[in-house]
Design a protein around this motif. Structure first.
Motif, mmCIF file in Angstrom:
data_model
loop_
_atom_site.group_PDB
_atom_site.id
_atom_site.type_symbol
_atom_site.label_atom_id
_atom_site.label_comp_id
_atom_site.label_asym_id
_atom_site.label_seq_id
_atom_site.Cartn_x
_atom_site.Cartn_y
_atom_site.Cartn_z
ATOM 1 N N SER A 88 0.916 -1.185 0.037
ATOM 2 C CA SER A 88 -0.189 -0.036 -0.128
ATOM 3 C C SER A 88 0.939 1.275 0.170
ATOM 4 O O SER A 88 1.639 1.493 0.880
ATOM 5 C CB SER A 88 -0.850 -0.046 1.408
ATOM 6 O OG SER A 88 -1.882 1.001 1.020
ATOM 7 N N PRO A 89 0.599 2.075 -1.126
ATOM 8 C CA PRO A 89 -0.183 1.890 -2.227
ATOM 9 C C PRO A 89 0.352 1.049 -3.225
ATOM 10 O O PRO A 89 1.604 0.695 -3.025
ATOM 11 C CB PRO A 89 -0.036 3.310 -2.853
ATOM 12 C CG PRO A 89 1.250 3.920 -2.318
ATOM 13 C CD PRO A 89 1.582 3.484 -0.885
ATOM 14 N N PRO A 90 -0.404 0.510 -3.986
ATOM 15 C CA PRO A 90 -0.039 -0.500 -5.012
ATOM 16 C C PRO A 90 0.977 0.261 -6.040
ATOM 17 O O PRO A 90 0.583 1.253 -6.427
ATOM 18 C CB PRO A 90 -1.340 -1.267 -5.610
ATOM 19 C CG PRO A 90 -2.489 -0.322 -5.141
ATOM 20 C CD PRO A 90 -1.856 0.382 -4.109
ATOM 21 N N TRP A 91 2.040 -0.547 -6.481
ATOM 22 C CA TRP A 91 2.835 -0.060 -7.327
ATOM 23 C C TRP A 91 2.262 0.130 -8.674
ATOM 24 O O TRP A 91 1.241 -0.699 -9.097
ATOM 25 C CB TRP A 91 4.060 -1.036 -7.770
ATOM 26 C CG TRP A 91 5.126 -0.508 -8.572
ATOM 27 C CD1 TRP A 91 6.018 0.418 -8.654
ATOM 28 C CD2 TRP A 91 4.816 -0.781 -9.962
ATOM 29 N NE1 TRP A 91 6.436 0.856 -9.753
ATOM 30 C CE2 TRP A 91 6.105 -0.045 -10.670
ATOM 31 C CE3 TRP A 91 4.211 -1.447 -10.919
ATOM 32 C CZ2 TRP A 91 6.308 0.090 -12.061
ATOM 33 C CZ3 TRP A 91 4.328 -1.688 -12.265
ATOM 34 C CH2 TRP A 91 5.674 -0.812 -12.873
ATOM 35 N N THR A 92 2.369 1.230 -9.476
ATOM 36 C CA THR A 92 1.703 1.305 -10.850
ATOM 37 C C THR A 92 2.904 1.937 -11.461
ATOM 38 O O THR A 92 3.886 2.703 -11.156
ATOM 39 C CB THR A 92 0.613 2.612 -10.771
ATOM 40 O OG1 THR A 92 1.097 3.672 -10.218
ATOM 41 C CG2 THR A 92 -0.429 1.922 -9.805
ATOM 42 N N PRO A 93 2.793 1.968 -12.996
ATOM 43 C CA PRO A 93 3.946 2.367 -13.827
ATOM 44 C C PRO A 93 3.976 3.771 -13.635
ATOM 45 O O PRO A 93 5.154 4.447 -13.994
ATOM 46 C CB PRO A 93 3.302 2.133 -15.196
ATOM 47 C CG PRO A 93 2.479 0.741 -15.047
ATOM 48 C CD PRO A 93 1.754 1.152 -13.770
ATOM 49 N N GLU A 94 3.281 4.654 -12.984
ATOM 50 C CA GLU A 94 3.256 6.168 -12.943
ATOM 51 C C GLU A 94 4.499 6.512 -11.816
ATOM 52 O O GLU A 94 4.977 7.432 -11.754
ATOM 53 C CB GLU A 94 1.958 6.659 -12.378
ATOM 54 C CG GLU A 94 0.976 6.762 -13.388
ATOM 55 C CD GLU A 94 0.313 5.427 -13.800
ATOM 56 O OE1 GLU A 94 0.093 4.821 -12.832
ATOM 57 O OE2 GLU A 94 -0.099 5.585 -14.838
ATOM 58 N N ARG A 95 4.708 5.485 -11.161
ATOM 59 C CA ARG A 95 5.811 5.691 -9.973
ATOM 60 C C ARG A 95 7.271 5.496 -10.553
ATOM 61 O O ARG A 95 8.347 5.764 -9.984
ATOM 62 C CB ARG A 95 5.816 4.549 -8.893
ATOM 63 C CG ARG A 95 4.401 4.675 -8.124
ATOM 64 C CD ARG A 95 4.466 3.899 -7.048
ATOM 65 N NE ARG A 95 5.590 4.118 -5.978
ATOM 66 C CZ ARG A 95 5.481 4.848 -4.985
ATOM 67 N NH1 ARG A 95 4.279 5.299 -4.655
ATOM 68 N NH2 ARG A 95 6.532 5.393 -4.142
ATOM 69 N N ILE A 96 7.171 5.075 -11.761
ATOM 70 C CA ILE A 96 8.788 5.034 -12.453
ATOM 71 C C ILE A 96 9.249 6.426 -12.710
ATOM 72 O O ILE A 96 8.558 7.374 -13.028
ATOM 73 C CB ILE A 96 8.503 4.269 -14.222
ATOM 74 C CG1 ILE A 96 8.120 2.758 -13.684
ATOM 75 C CG2 ILE A 96 9.946 4.231 -14.873
ATOM 76 C CD1 ILE A 96 7.825 2.313 -15.085
ATOM 77 N N GLU A 97 10.522 6.355 -12.460
ATOM 78 C CA GLU A 97 11.378 7.741 -12.925
ATOM 79 C C GLU A 97 10.814 8.197 -14.287
ATOM 80 O O GLU A 97 10.884 7.508 -15.208
ATOM 81 C CB GLU A 97 12.839 7.673 -12.664
ATOM 82 C CG GLU A 97 13.390 7.504 -11.447
ATOM 83 C CD GLU A 97 13.362 8.815 -10.500
ATOM 84 O OE1 GLU A 97 13.619 9.942 -11.125
ATOM 85 O OE2 GLU A 97 12.954 8.717 -9.408
ATOM 86 N N PRO A 98 10.631 9.778 -14.246
ATOM 87 C CA PRO A 98 10.056 10.115 -15.614
ATOM 88 C C PRO A 98 10.889 10.004 -16.764
ATOM 89 O O PRO A 98 10.465 9.645 -18.032
ATOM 90 C CB PRO A 98 10.115 11.553 -15.479
ATOM 91 C CG PRO A 98 9.830 11.708 -13.809
ATOM 92 C CD PRO A 98 10.589 10.509 -13.291
ATOM 93 N N ARG A 99 12.416 9.841 -16.642
ATOM 94 C CA ARG A 99 13.187 9.581 -17.777
ATOM 95 C C ARG A 99 13.345 8.149 -18.200
ATOM 96 O O ARG A 99 13.780 7.825 -19.291
ATOM 97 C CB ARG A 99 14.473 9.985 -17.510
ATOM 98 C CG ARG A 99 15.588 8.961 -16.417
ATOM 99 C CD ARG A 99 16.679 9.624 -16.233
ATOM 100 N NE ARG A 99 17.547 9.022 -15.171
ATOM 101 C CZ ARG A 99 17.361 8.499 -14.043
ATOM 102 N NH1 ARG A 99 16.127 9.217 -13.275
ATOM 103 N NH2 ARG A 99 18.071 7.725 -13.386
ATOM 104 N N VAL A 100 12.776 7.123 -17.390
ATOM 105 C CA VAL A 100 12.808 5.771 -17.654
ATOM 106 C C VAL A 100 12.070 5.281 -18.692
ATOM 107 O O VAL A 100 12.221 4.564 -19.792
ATOM 108 C CB VAL A 100 12.710 4.817 -16.447
ATOM 109 C CG1 VAL A 100 12.666 3.507 -16.873
ATOM 110 C CG2 VAL A 100 13.911 5.202 -15.637
#
Length: 106
Positions: A88-100
């Protein structure tokens, strides 16, 4: 072992740098840039890391957790280590560093 009299205080940046060496083997990107590291707490020589996985059924979960612990124990200033897997919170692709995403081709 580092002499406690001359050792510099352990920092969150040192911990984050060590965790950048840990990769999700399925994606081949480090757990920091993937946004899997939710929190780092440094208390003297003790480190606690709250992290998640890309999914609860991630087959690489045990490997990633133990590699994170090994990376932290490799820092000379570190005493105790706790790596907590949290959902919690569940991981989502939005958590990826912006440059990745550009690197991944999204």
């Amino acid at each position: 072992m580092t002499d406690p009299q001359t050792a510099q205080p352990l920092t969150e940046d040192q911990v984050r740098l060590a965790l950048r060496r840990v990769k999700d083997p399925e994606i081949n990107l480090n757990i920091v840039d993937l946004g899997l590291v939710y929190g780092i707490s440094v208390d003297g020589r003790d480190v606690t890391v709250d992290m998640s996985l890309t999914s609860p059924g991630c087959p690489a979960g045990p490997q990633i957790g133990s590699e994170a612990e090994e990376a932290l124990r490799a820092i000379p200033e570190v005493g105790g280590v706790a790596v907590n897997i949290v959902w919690s919170p569940p991981w989502t692709p939005e958590r990826i560093e912006p440059r990745v995403p550009a690197y991944l081709g999204f």
